[in-house]
Write a protein that holds these residues in place. Structure first.
Motif, PDB file in Angstrom:
ATOM      1  N   ASN A   9       0.838  -1.191   0.000  1.00  0.00           N
ATOM      2  CA  ASN A   9       0.000   0.000   0.000  1.00  0.00           C
ATOM      3  C   ASN A   9       0.870   1.237   0.000  1.00  0.00           C
ATOM      4  OD1 ASN A   9       0.740  -0.475   2.854  1.00  0.00           O
ATOM      5  ND2 ASN A   9      -0.540   1.331   3.232  1.00  0.00           N
ATOM      6  N   ALA A  10       0.295   2.330  -0.419  1.00  0.00           N
ATOM      7  CA  ALA A  10       0.944   3.642  -0.360  1.00  0.00           C
ATOM      8  C   ALA A  10      -0.116   4.667  -0.011  1.00  0.00           C
ATOM      9  CB  ALA A  10       1.612   3.985  -1.688  1.00  0.00           C
ATOM     10  N   SER A  11       0.332   5.771   0.533  1.00  0.00           N
ATOM     11  CA  SER A  11      -0.592   6.871   0.821  1.00  0.00           C
ATOM     12  C   SER A  11      -0.311   8.019  -0.127  1.00  0.00           C
ATOM     13  CB  SER A  11      -0.462   7.324   2.277  1.00  0.00           C
ATOM     14  OG  SER A  11       0.866   7.664   2.611  1.00  0.00           O
ATOM     15  N   ALA A  12      -1.245   8.947  -0.179  1.00  0.00           N
ATOM     16  CA  ALA A  12      -1.104  10.126  -1.036  1.00  0.00           C
ATOM     17  C   ALA A  12      -1.926  11.261  -0.451  1.00  0.00           C
ATOM     18  CB  ALA A  12      -1.578   9.823  -2.457  1.00  0.00           C
ATOM     19  N   ALA A  13      -1.553  12.463  -0.816  1.00  0.00           N
ATOM     20  CA  ALA A  13      -2.388  13.627  -0.543  1.00  0.00           C
ATOM     21  C   ALA A  13      -3.349  13.825  -1.701  1.00  0.00           C
ATOM     22  CB  ALA A  13      -1.533  14.869  -0.366  1.00  0.00           C
ATOM     23  N   LEU A  14      -4.558  14.242  -1.372  1.00  0.00           N
ATOM     24  CA  LEU A  14      -5.534  14.638  -2.371  1.00  0.00           C
ATOM     25  C   LEU A  14      -5.949  16.064  -2.048  1.00  0.00           C
ATOM     26  CD1 LEU A  14      -7.190  13.766  -4.831  1.00  0.00           C
ATOM     27  CD2 LEU A  14      -8.918  12.859  -3.264  1.00  0.00           C
ATOM     28  N   PHE A  15      -5.643  16.976  -2.955  1.00  0.00           N
ATOM     29  CA  PHE A  15      -5.969  18.388  -2.780  1.00  0.00           C
ATOM     30  C   PHE A  15      -7.187  18.707  -3.652  1.00  0.00           C
ATOM     31  CE2 PHE A  15      -1.314  18.094  -2.156  1.00  0.00           C
ATOM     32  CZ  PHE A  15      -1.237  18.533  -0.843  1.00  0.00           C
ATOM     33  N   VAL A  16      -8.279  19.088  -2.997  1.00  0.00           N
ATOM     34  CA  VAL A  16      -9.561  19.248  -3.683  1.00  0.00           C
ATOM     35  C   VAL A  16     -10.000  20.709  -3.635  1.00  0.00           C
ATOM     36  CG1 VAL A  16     -11.975  18.563  -3.721  1.00  0.00           C
ATOM     37  CG2 VAL A  16     -10.224  16.898  -3.068  1.00  0.00           C
ATOM     38  N   PRO A  17     -10.171  21.359  -4.797  1.00  0.00           N
ATOM     39  CA  PRO A  17     -10.689  22.725  -4.806  1.00  0.00           C
ATOM     40  C   PRO A  17     -12.093  22.782  -4.217  1.00  0.00           C
ATOM     41  CG  PRO A  17      -9.750  22.125  -6.939  1.00  0.00           C
ATOM     42  CD  PRO A  17      -9.861  20.866  -6.140  1.00  0.00           C
ATOM     43  N   TYR A  36       4.767   7.674  -2.157  1.00  0.00           N
ATOM     44  CA  TYR A  36       5.628   6.576  -2.600  1.00  0.00           C
ATOM     45  C   TYR A  36       5.584   5.388  -1.629  1.00  0.00           C
ATOM     46  CZ  TYR A  36       8.029  10.055  -5.641  1.00  0.00           C
ATOM     47  OH  TYR A  36       8.341  11.026  -6.554  1.00  0.00           O
ATOM     48  N   LEU A  37       6.056   4.266  -2.127  1.00  0.00           N
ATOM     49  CA  LEU A  37       6.237   3.077  -1.289  1.00  0.00           C
ATOM     50  C   LEU A  37       7.251   3.363  -0.179  1.00  0.00           C
ATOM     51  CD1 LEU A  37       6.519   0.240  -3.975  1.00  0.00           C
ATOM     52  CD2 LEU A  37       4.723   0.414  -2.239  1.00  0.00           C
ATOM     53  N   GLY A  38       6.958   2.866   1.004  1.00  0.00           N
ATOM     54  CA  GLY A  38       7.912   2.945   2.101  1.00  0.00           C
ATOM     55  C   GLY A  38       7.865   4.219   2.908  1.00  0.00           C
ATOM     56  N   LEU A  65       2.030   6.230   5.388  1.00  0.00           N
ATOM     57  CA  LEU A  65       1.176   5.108   5.757  1.00  0.00           C
ATOM     58  C   LEU A  65       1.573   3.795   5.092  1.00  0.00           C
ATOM     59  CD1 LEU A  65      -2.377   6.782   5.625  1.00  0.00           C
ATOM     60  CD2 LEU A  65      -0.810   6.586   7.573  1.00  0.00           C
ATOM     61  N   SER A  66       2.524   3.843   4.178  1.00  0.00           N
ATOM     62  CA  SER A  66       2.890   2.619   3.455  1.00  0.00           C
ATOM     63  C   SER A  66       3.515   1.593   4.387  1.00  0.00           C
ATOM     64  CB  SER A  66       3.881   2.944   2.334  1.00  0.00           C
ATOM     65  OG  SER A  66       4.295   1.761   1.679  1.00  0.00           O
ATOM     66  N   SER A  67       3.083   0.355   4.250  1.00  0.00           N
ATOM     67  CA  SER A  67       3.643  -0.738   5.037  1.00  0.00           C
ATOM     68  C   SER A  67       4.827  -1.405   4.357  1.00  0.00           C
ATOM     69  CB  SER A  67       2.552  -1.787   5.287  1.00  0.00           C
ATOM     70  OG  SER A  67       2.073  -2.291   4.048  1.00  0.00           O
ATOM     71  N   TYR A  68       5.209  -0.928   3.186  1.00  0.00           N
ATOM     72  CA  TYR A  68       6.312  -1.555   2.460  1.00  0.00           C
ATOM     73  C   TYR A  68       7.603  -1.377   3.249  1.00  0.00           C
ATOM     74  CZ  TYR A  68       8.334  -3.646  -1.692  1.00  0.00           C
ATOM     75  OH  TYR A  68       8.951  -4.515  -2.564  1.00  0.00           O
ATOM     76  N   PRO A  69       8.468  -2.410   3.305  1.00  0.00           N
ATOM     77  CA  PRO A  69       9.607  -2.362   4.231  1.00  0.00           C
ATOM     78  C   PRO A  69      10.745  -1.442   3.816  1.00  0.00           C
ATOM     79  CG  PRO A  69       9.598  -4.423   3.001  1.00  0.00           C
ATOM     80  CD  PRO A  69       8.295  -3.748   2.705  1.00  0.00           C
ATOM     81  N   TYR A  70      10.729  -0.926   2.605  1.00  0.00           N
ATOM     82  CA  TYR A  70      11.761   0.016   2.175  1.00  0.00           C
ATOM     83  C   TYR A  70      11.203   0.854   1.034  1.00  0.00           C
ATOM     84  CZ  TYR A  70      12.708  -3.077  -1.845  1.00  0.00           C
ATOM     85  OH  TYR A  70      12.593  -3.832  -2.984  1.00  0.00           O
ATOM     86  N   HIS A  71      11.944   1.887   0.642  1.00  0.00           N
ATOM     87  CA  HIS A  71      11.539   2.689  -0.518  1.00  0.00           C
ATOM     88  C   HIS A  71      12.432   2.338  -1.697  1.00  0.00           C
ATOM     89  CE1 HIS A  71      10.322   5.769  -3.207  1.00  0.00           C
ATOM     90  NE2 HIS A  71      11.480   6.409  -3.148  1.00  0.00           N
TER      91      HIS A  71
END
Length: 431
Positions: A86-94, A150-152, A155-161
């Motif tokens: 999984n990865a997280s991201a920002a969502l910017f909404v007007p 990005y990965l890592g 909130l990402s659970s990936y063990p590295y980037h």
């Protein structure tokens, strides 16, 4: 304000347990792991106050929309075949009453620059340089923006980037677009189907890798109408070879991050860390990046003010550097060539932006080389902008009186807002 500084935020919470590989199907790419998290709303007055204070409003224009800041958490592949994480991201909404804020809106997918802090997220307020640029140049002007962590990271659970790894950069950005679309209905966000790609520094590489992947593999899914790749390293292998003789600012951070990440992806970049790194760095460098205890753990490396050549020689073994510069079968070189992004033909209108005096991402090796490569096969939809003359006009007094500070700030502070402005002007033609 430093528009591309290494964030100084603290670790906000425990990372999820590492999932390595799991039972999720690749068909779940872009599915939301949880409901979007509302972080804040930045008002028009707040946005205008920041751009006025930093002298950016002449570029951004006055804000038209408030901006809602949300964090999304979505499924995306890891670096190994069949692996999901999984990865997280920002969502910017007007948000606002102006028709430009109400939609249907175009969606900008943005890839951020290198950051060394594991907890780093793009879902921040206007105090964060990347979030500020995305809100003021794009979201406040009627663009929805999704910006992967990005990965890592975060909130990402990936063990590295997998740093500067083209395939996972592309898959993570692509799945952020899918995740934004999946989140839109519950947020009252109406999208018009147009997708635009951009990114700065590492993100320029990630955006170009995404551009290539979409047009090669997902052209029927995404209506990619424009792309703006900003100060990215598109010939990664040449950067490393050139860096033996001309090490960049931050060589003690960026290059070990790349090499150890590729070792985790491919497993054959080197036999042991001591083949590449001097004592004591060989004992901990593989697990250092991205940094959990930031910035304390970075004190184990040569200080950022260290002369680049001295930092290079402190970190790397001399025989490794000689082999990197001369041996095409060097394991690092082989891995780096897999990340190079020349030799394909963009279909969507494309703008490249950089500054010809950039000491971190060299103009001739990357922006100019990519432009020449694309144009050599008739790519008349590709343009190149050099913002160096504007940087000199704005900051020439610093260059005259304190050249060390000028070049330290060039890539991190001076170039980013100008290239973001070039991207916005370009995207305005296609929104």
């Amino acid at each position: 304000m430093n528009f591309h500084k290494i964030a100084l935020t603290t670790l906000a919470g425990l990372l999820l347990a590492s999932c390595g590989g799991n039972n999720n199907s690749l068909s779940s790419r872009g599915d939301l792991v949880e409901e979007p998290i509302e972080k804040s709303t930045q008002s028009i007055s707040q946005l205008d106050s920041v751009t006025s204070e930093n002298g950016l409003q002449v570029l951004t224009g006055p804000a038209i929309c408030d901006v809602r800041v949300l964090q999304i958490n979505y499924q995306t592949p890891g670096a190994q075949p069949g692996e999901m994480s999984n990865a997280s991201a920002a969502l910017f909404v007007p948000n606002g009453t102006d028709p430009a804020c109400q939609g249907p809106l175009p969606l900008v997918a943005f890839a951020r620059a290198t950051n060394l802090e594991k907890a780093r997220t793009n879902a921040m307020d206007l105090s964060d340089p990347t979030a500020m640029l995305l809100m003021t140049f794009f979201a406040s002007q009627g663009y929805a923006v999704v910006a992967t962590d990005y990965l890592g990271y975060a909130l990402s659970s990936y063990p590295y980037h997998p740093y500067t790894h083209a395939d996972t950069e592309a898959s993570t950005v692509i799945d952020s677009i899918r995740a934004a679309r999946n989140a839109a209905p519950s947020l009252g966000l109406t999208l018009n189907g147009k997708v635009m790609l951009s990114g700065y520094s590492q993100g320029g590489h990630a955006a170009m890798a995404t551009h290539r992947a979409i047009e090669r593999d997902y052209a029927d899914e995404f209506n990619l109408v424009a792309a703006a790749h900003l100060a990215g390293a598109y010939q990664v292998s040449q950067s490393l070879i050139d860096g033996v003789e001309n090490p960049i600012l931050g060589v003690q951070y960026f290059v070990p991050f790349q090499i150890t990440a590729w070792q985790k992806v491919y497993g054959d970049v080197y036999d042991t860390a001591s083949d590449v790194f001097n004592v004591p760095y060989d004992g901990f460098i593989e697990e250092l990046f991205p940094v959990v205890h930031y910035p304390a753990d970075l004190t184990q490396l040569p200080a950022v003010a260290t002369v680049p050549a001295e930092a290079r020689d402190e970190i790397f073994k001399a025989d490794y550097l000689e082999d990197l510069a001369t041996n095409p079968d060097n394991g690092t070189t082989i891995a780096a060539k897999k990340q190079d992004l020349l030799g394909w033909d963009p279909i969507a209108p494309t703008k490249l932006c950089s500054g010809s005096a950039d000491p971190v991402v060299r103009f001739s090796l990357h922006a100019q080389a990519a432009y020449d490569d694309f144009r050599s096969r008739g790519g008349d939809n590709v343009s190149l902008v050099d913002v160096n003359s504007t940087i000199e006009a704005l900051h020439g007094d610093v260059l005259t009186n304190d050249p060390a500070t000028y070049y330290k700030n060039y890539h991190s502070s001076y170039e980013a807002p100008l290239c973001t402005w070039e991207a916005r002007k370009f995207f305005d033609q296609y929104k």
